[in-house]
Design a protein around this motif. Sequence first.
Motif, PDB file in Angstrom:
ATOM      1  N   GLY A 196      42.983  54.403  34.252  1.00 30.61           N
ATOM      2  CA  GLY A 196      43.470  53.146  33.691  1.00 30.61           C
ATOM      3  C   GLY A 196      43.675  52.084  34.756  1.00 30.61           C
ATOM      4  O   GLY A 196      43.320  50.912  34.561  1.00 30.61           O
ATOM      5  N   ILE A 197      44.239  52.465  35.896  1.00 35.91           N
ATOM      6  CA  ILE A 197      44.453  51.519  36.994  1.00 35.91           C
ATOM      7  C   ILE A 197      43.121  50.992  37.506  1.00 35.91           C
ATOM      8  O   ILE A 197      42.947  49.775  37.706  1.00 35.91           O
ATOM      9  CB  ILE A 197      45.248  52.190  38.125  1.00 35.91           C
ATOM     10  CG1 ILE A 197      46.669  52.502  37.657  1.00 35.91           C
ATOM     11  CG2 ILE A 197      45.281  51.304  39.374  1.00 35.91           C
ATOM     12  CD1 ILE A 197      47.415  53.471  38.563  1.00 35.91           C
ATOM     13  N   ALA A 198      42.170  51.881  37.729  1.00 35.08           N
ATOM     14  CA  ALA A 198      40.856  51.462  38.212  1.00 35.08           C
ATOM     15  C   ALA A 198      40.195  50.503  37.227  1.00 35.08           C
ATOM     16  O   ALA A 198      39.599  49.491  37.627  1.00 35.08           O
ATOM     17  CB  ALA A 198      39.972  52.685  38.449  1.00 35.08           C
ATOM     18  N   ALA A 199      40.303  50.812  35.943  1.00 35.67           N
ATOM     19  CA  ALA A 199      39.714  49.940  34.928  1.00 35.67           C
ATOM     20  C   ALA A 199      40.370  48.561  34.931  1.00 35.67           C
ATOM     21  O   ALA A 199      39.685  47.541  34.736  1.00 35.67           O
ATOM     22  CB  ALA A 199      39.837  50.592  33.558  1.00 35.67           C
ATOM     23  N   ALA A 200      41.679  48.510  35.145  1.00 39.13           N
ATOM     24  CA  ALA A 200      42.371  47.222  35.211  1.00 39.13           C
ATOM     25  C   ALA A 200      41.842  46.388  36.367  1.00 39.13           C
ATOM     26  O   ALA A 200      41.604  45.170  36.220  1.00 39.13           O
ATOM     27  CB  ALA A 200      43.873  47.444  35.352  1.00 39.13           C
ATOM     28  N   TYR A 201      41.635  47.019  37.511  1.00 38.70           N
ATOM     29  CA  TYR A 201      41.050  46.274  38.634  1.00 38.70           C
ATOM     30  C   TYR A 201      39.615  45.850  38.310  1.00 38.70           C
ATOM     31  O   TYR A 201      39.180  44.754  38.679  1.00 38.70           O
ATOM     32  CB  TYR A 201      41.094  47.118  39.912  1.00 38.70           C
ATOM     33  CG  TYR A 201      42.451  47.164  40.556  1.00 38.70           C
ATOM     34  CD1 TYR A 201      43.121  45.990  40.904  1.00 38.70           C
ATOM     35  CD2 TYR A 201      43.081  48.375  40.832  1.00 38.70           C
ATOM     36  CE1 TYR A 201      44.373  46.026  41.499  1.00 38.70           C
ATOM     37  CE2 TYR A 201      44.345  48.423  41.422  1.00 38.70           C
ATOM     38  CZ  TYR A 201      44.978  47.246  41.752  1.00 38.70           C
ATOM     39  OH  TYR A 201      46.223  47.273  42.338  1.00 38.70           O
ATOM     40  N   GLY A 202      38.882  46.705  37.602  1.00 36.94           N
ATOM     41  CA  GLY A 202      37.539  46.325  37.190  1.00 36.94           C
ATOM     42  C   GLY A 202      37.558  45.094  36.304  1.00 36.94           C
ATOM     43  O   GLY A 202      36.748  44.174  36.460  1.00 36.94           O
ATOM     44  N   ALA A 203      38.500  45.048  35.358  1.00 34.21           N
ATOM     45  CA  ALA A 203      38.632  43.879  34.483  1.00 34.21           C
ATOM     46  C   ALA A 203      38.993  42.632  35.287  1.00 34.21           C
ATOM     47  O   ALA A 203      38.507  41.529  34.994  1.00 34.21           O
ATOM     48  CB  ALA A 203      39.687  44.156  33.415  1.00 34.21           C
ATOM     49  N   ALA A 204      39.839  42.803  36.303  1.00 34.35           N
ATOM     50  CA  ALA A 204      40.198  41.664  37.150  1.00 34.35           C
ATOM     51  C   ALA A 204      38.970  41.137  37.901  1.00 34.35           C
ATOM     52  O   ALA A 204      38.791  39.909  38.039  1.00 34.35           O
ATOM     53  CB  ALA A 204      41.287  42.077  38.131  1.00 34.35           C
ATOM     54  N   PHE A 205      38.118  42.033  38.386  1.00 29.92           N
ATOM     55  CA  PHE A 205      36.889  41.593  39.045  1.00 29.92           C
ATOM     56  C   PHE A 205      35.969  40.874  38.056  1.00 29.92           C
ATOM     57  O   PHE A 205      35.313  39.882  38.402  1.00 29.92           O
ATOM     58  CB  PHE A 205      36.157  42.790  39.658  1.00 29.92           C
ATOM     59  CG  PHE A 205      36.770  43.305  40.934  1.00 29.92           C
ATOM     60  CD1 PHE A 205      37.145  42.437  41.942  1.00 29.92           C
ATOM     61  CD2 PHE A 205      36.969  44.668  41.119  1.00 29.92           C
ATOM     62  CE1 PHE A 205      37.704  42.916  43.128  1.00 29.92           C
ATOM     63  CE2 PHE A 205      37.530  45.154  42.290  1.00 29.92           C
ATOM     64  CZ  PHE A 205      37.907  44.270  43.295  1.00 29.92           C
ATOM     65  N   ALA A 206      35.911  41.372  36.830  1.00 23.14           N
ATOM     66  CA  ALA A 206      35.096  40.715  35.809  1.00 23.14           C
ATOM     67  C   ALA A 206      35.599  39.294  35.572  1.00 23.14           C
ATOM     68  O   ALA A 206      34.808  38.346  35.458  1.00 23.14           O
ATOM     69  CB  ALA A 206      35.136  41.524  34.513  1.00 23.14           C
ATOM     70  N   ALA A 207      36.928  39.137  35.501  1.00 20.88           N
ATOM     71  CA  ALA A 207      37.499  37.808  35.292  1.00 20.88           C
ATOM     72  C   ALA A 207      37.166  36.871  36.448  1.00 20.88           C
ATOM     73  O   ALA A 207      36.825  35.698  36.229  1.00 20.88           O
ATOM     74  CB  ALA A 207      39.011  37.931  35.119  1.00 20.88           C
ATOM     75  N   ALA A 208      37.248  37.381  37.673  1.00 21.07           N
ATOM     76  CA  ALA A 208      36.938  36.548  38.835  1.00 21.07           C
ATOM     77  C   ALA A 208      35.484  36.081  38.807  1.00 21.07           C
ATOM     78  O   ALA A 208      35.177  34.925  39.120  1.00 21.07           O
ATOM     79  CB  ALA A 208      37.227  37.316  40.119  1.00 21.07           C
ATOM     80  N   ALA A 209      34.583  36.983  38.431  1.00 15.73           N
ATOM     81  CA  ALA A 209      33.165  36.623  38.370  1.00 15.73           C
ATOM     82  C   ALA A 209      32.922  35.567  37.296  1.00 15.73           C
ATOM     83  O   ALA A 209      32.160  34.604  37.506  1.00 15.73           O
ATOM     84  CB  ALA A 209      32.323  37.865  38.089  1.00 15.73           C
ATOM     85  N   LEU A 210      33.572  35.705  36.159  1.00 15.77           N
ATOM     86  CA  LEU A 210      33.381  34.749  35.065  1.00 15.77           C
ATOM     87  C   LEU A 210      34.027  33.410  35.372  1.00 15.77           C
ATOM     88  O   LEU A 210      33.525  32.354  34.964  1.00 15.77           O
ATOM     89  CB  LEU A 210      33.955  35.331  33.770  1.00 15.77           C
ATOM     90  CG  LEU A 210      33.210  36.552  33.220  1.00 15.77           C
ATOM     91  CD1 LEU A 210      34.006  37.216  32.110  1.00 15.77           C
ATOM     92  CD2 LEU A 210      31.821  36.156  32.727  1.00 15.77           C
ATOM     93  N   ALA A 211      35.136  33.430  36.103  1.00 15.82           N
ATOM     94  CA  ALA A 211      35.823  32.183  36.453  1.00 15.82           C
ATOM     95  C   ALA A 211      34.998  31.314  37.382  1.00 15.82           C
ATOM     96  O   ALA A 211      35.201  30.093  37.448  1.00 15.82           O
ATOM     97  CB  ALA A 211      37.185  32.502  37.082  1.00 15.82           C
ATOM     98  N   SER A 212      34.074  31.923  38.110  1.00 12.71           N
ATOM     99  CA  SER A 212      33.232  31.167  39.037  1.00 12.71           C
ATOM    100  C   SER A 212      32.070  30.472  38.333  1.00 12.71           C
ATOM    101  O   SER A 212      31.330  29.714  38.957  1.00 12.71           O
ATOM    102  CB  SER A 212      32.686  32.094  40.125  1.00 12.71           C
ATOM    103  OG  SER A 212      31.764  33.024  39.569  1.00 12.71           O
ATOM    104  N   GLN A 213      31.912  30.737  37.040  1.00  8.80           N
ATOM    105  CA  GLN A 213      30.822  30.131  36.271  1.00  8.80           C
ATOM    106  C   GLN A 213      31.369  29.012  35.381  1.00  8.80           C
ATOM    107  O   GLN A 213      32.529  29.009  35.014  1.00  8.80           O
ATOM    108  CB  GLN A 213      30.141  31.194  35.391  1.00  8.80           C
ATOM    109  CG  GLN A 213      29.615  32.391  36.171  1.00  8.80           C
ATOM    110  CD  GLN A 213      29.080  33.485  35.252  1.00  8.80           C
ATOM    111  OE1 GLN A 213      28.543  33.198  34.183  1.00  8.80           O
ATOM    112  NE2 GLN A 213      29.238  34.727  35.664  1.00  8.80           N
TER     113      GLN A 213
END
Length: 355
Positions: free
Chosen positions: A52-69
């Motif tokens: 669950g913790i790893a997935a939360a960090y994965g979601a945070a990385f997804a958000a960062a990538a989308l925020a740059s677009q």
Amino acid sequence: MAIKPILFEDGICRMIDQRLLPAEELWRDYRDDGAIAEAIRTMVVRGAPAIGIAAAYGAAFAAAALASQSLPVAERLHQFRQRCQHLAATRPTAVNLFWALARMERLAEATSALAPLDWAAGLRQEACRIDAEDELINRAMGRHGQALLSQQGTVLTHCNAGALATGGYGTALGVIRAAIEAGKQIDVVADETRPFWQGARLTAWELQRDGIDVTLICDNMAGYLMQQGRIDAVIVGADRISANGDVANKIGTYSVAVLAQAHGIPFYVAAPRSTIDLSLADGSAIPIEERDPREVTHCGNQQLAPAGVAVYNPAFDVTPARLVSAIITEVGVARADYRTQLAELMARPPLCGHV
């Protein structure tokens, strides 16, 4: 100090590759959600809370990538949900994975009106909170659970429900650590836990590393030790607990529970409330992951079985509630009437403000 298997430093998620333990302590760096999804799927990281913790960090990385677009808010949220679905598809049994992602998705929607970079920063902070809260939860669970153990005794555990499976300290092993910290004389017998050897490779490694007395046995030796009177209690973790108290945990747990009942030995389950799934009436609805046959036919590169032999490799089994002496959570202990008591525990205020 118990090891923390996941670290977030300078925008990088670092995870110890648990597939290589105990021979090699190798940390891998992750910077995007796709790589974290693969790490979960291939068991670089394992254990329900740690997933669950790893997935939360994965979601945070997804958000960062989308925020740059340059994306409209609705499209950014749509793509964020899709990336979370990809993370969720990695392993089906551990409910903590879905719990953590649902928490990230709720925040993503609630803060969607923020500027993209602020939105992503908030999700990164939420992932860090999920990580930090897990160790606090485990320590509280340990305090509740250690009270169930005698002043002196031997505890059997199956698979790894220690620091390596969590954000730190551990669930089942957290109870043992708390008992020792309280001055109790506790030693541990660890099942090897075939076919992935989590007991032999991970539980034995982290307990030995922390100076806790541990003896490793083959899975099929547990009944013999119980027959000899050498086991005083069994403590395991869980990947999902249904509303009636049925417990999904690593394959072989059910066998240990049956043996414990036959010998009059208490069988305890230690798990955070995020592992309890009240949407499932009983354990028959828990999805059971099936894994690569090679995990059974090989040990590393060494072939153990004839080529082409049929293999069945379920990763988990379900222990009926009637075999469970108590379920230990961070807010208290449930016994016997699990349908009522688990619902009551789930209704209590959270230990941490965001849980």
